[in-house]
Design an enzyme around this catalytic site. Structure first.
Site: not given
Lengths: 307, 307
Positions: A208, A239, A248
């Site tokens: 990430h 998340c 990401n």
């Protein structure tokens, strides 16, 4: 570094979307996947079989898969956290692979999936067996492998032991995931070497951009011979149970970087940049990739020189 | 990688500010430099001696230096592009070092400083000699060393030849600068090796975050033994004559990354993050560093666990 092929696993439809507030219509998710395939994606994490009350964005997993249609040469992946998830994944008849998540800390495991590391590891053999019976590959993602939002640093010895236990069950691939974006390239080198000591299986990365290290981390992984990397078009993602996690690694940024480094990925940078921009428009958020803002280098249209 | 000391050259007062529209008051520039020193900066590019009509932000170069005051152990650098710049720099009596820019392409050189590569190289010996006579170090930055906004890719052979010519004049250090943020880590490895073939002088890096590669690029440079890196608090910066260039590598992000990799920098990540936020407030722009948004990892205040 010698010229090698690198592989990008497109996770935008799952990790990219799951933390976004606006729930995307099923037909838009299907259109996204079609755009990603057209942009060169050949392995796509298409959805997750998780509790719809906990991750509403994934509630239409079956409907998304039913709408994609056959695409020879494209592998579709479903994320699973437990037996129930595998049952649902298998029942669709549309998948090539299940990606099972083993959390490296109990704190994150309980928040993310209501399981400790040990509980998740204990369920892996049956998950693997159910998937194999249905002809699906099983890959395992070790979550918070570089650090945990609740526990901070996680000893490398714990990663080594978890990967050893995972490798014993014989999955097709192990992803060492920086779920929250805390890894630096030096960590990648040391942790991948530690994993290699106990695991001869193919490895995958997952980074990430929380602290802008994802591209350097992939380069460090490439130097270790790990050539398969998760990324999300548009650089979206994060998340819901990993506080502070940024998006990401953007597929278009990663593909550009890999191409500039002499690797091939099969990804069309311009096309995936457009796909990322499109889904960001649907979500009502700005694209986070450098390609969407600065564009690639060199450009086909350089600014006019000073004359 | 063994534990080594890394060095960050703080370029916020010069490269950080020069492309910002809002002209910062002289006393705020001085306050910025004092904050950076308090945050651990020991080498600071404090200003540039350039034409005030072309870069209005640097018009108060002499007044800024006059206001800084003595700070033992802190080296102050002035950017210069020609003899006139060196004369002004020397006359201040406040500098330790002049940083002279050699453009690697004629297109960029004419846009940035009205000089070709050859003209810039031809003036270097006298610049070096004037600085030496005044007791100042001379460092040379090779601009657009990884690619040019007007010409695109620049052959590595041209870099090698320019550095060879620079090295012949005996400066104290050579910076290989990615002025526009187009370098990937693989480029850094190959170009620094090419430079080493013709130059035994200390080297320095200079990266921009245009394509989010700056941190990975520094890591690649560290692996080549290059341990001195330019960075700007707040991640601000960019060249007015390099269209599309993004901000400099943020000092706070780079220091955090280097610390996590086992290096020491002497920089206080929290303090320089605050300094970056402060100057961004003055400029009316958001800070661009990851530390200003996500913060460091691990944090001293992790989120409450799931219980």
């Amino acid at each position: 570094m010698k010229d090698t092929t690198a592989h990008i696993v497109e996770v935008c439809p799952r990790d990219g979307l799951q933390n976004e507030r606006r729930v995307v219509a099923t037909e838009d998710k299907i259109a996204l996947i079609h755009r990603l395939i057209a942009a060169g994606a050949r392995r796509i994490e298409a959805t997750g079989f998780v509790h719809p009350g906990r991750v509403p964005q994934m509630a239409d997993a079956e409907a998304v898969l039913a709408g994609i249609g056959p695409h020879p040469g494209v592998a579709l992946i479903g994320l699973v956290l437990n037996r129930r998830g595998v049952e649902r994944a298998v029942a669709t008849g549309a998948l090539d692979e299940v990606n099972y998540v083993v959390p490296l800390t109990d704190s994150f495991g309980k928040a993310n999936q209501g399981q400790t590391t040990a509980e998740s590891l204990a369920a892996l053999p049956v998950v693997r067996s159910m998937a194999a019976d249905a002809g699906l590959r099983t890959t395992v993602t070790v979550a918070v492998a570089y650090g945990c939002p609740y526990e901070g640093d996680v000893p490398v010895a714990r990663l080594r032991e978890a990967v050893r236990a995972i490798a014993d069950t014989g999955p097709d691939e192990v992803a060492v995931a920086d779920t929250i974006g805390c890894a630096v390239p030096a960590d990648v080198t040391s942790r991948l070497r530690a994993v290699r000591e106990v695991c001869a299986l193919p490895l995958r990365t997952h980074f990430h951009q929380t602290r802008l290290t994802a591209l350097g981390n992939v380069h460090a992984a490439m130097l270790e011979g790990v050539t398969v990397h998760d990324a999300s078009a548009g650089g979206i993602g994060g998340c819901p149970f990993a506080p502070g996690a940024g998006g990401n690694a953007a597929t278009e940024d990663l593909a550009w970087l890999l191409h500039r480094g002499g690797h091939t990925t099969g990804v069309d940078v311009d096309a995936v940049t457009r796909a990322g921009r499109w889904i960001c428009d649907v979500l009502g958020v700005p694209p986070r990739s450098a390609m969407a803002h600065a564009g690639p280098f060199p450009t086909s249209h350089p600014p006019r020189g000073p004359g």
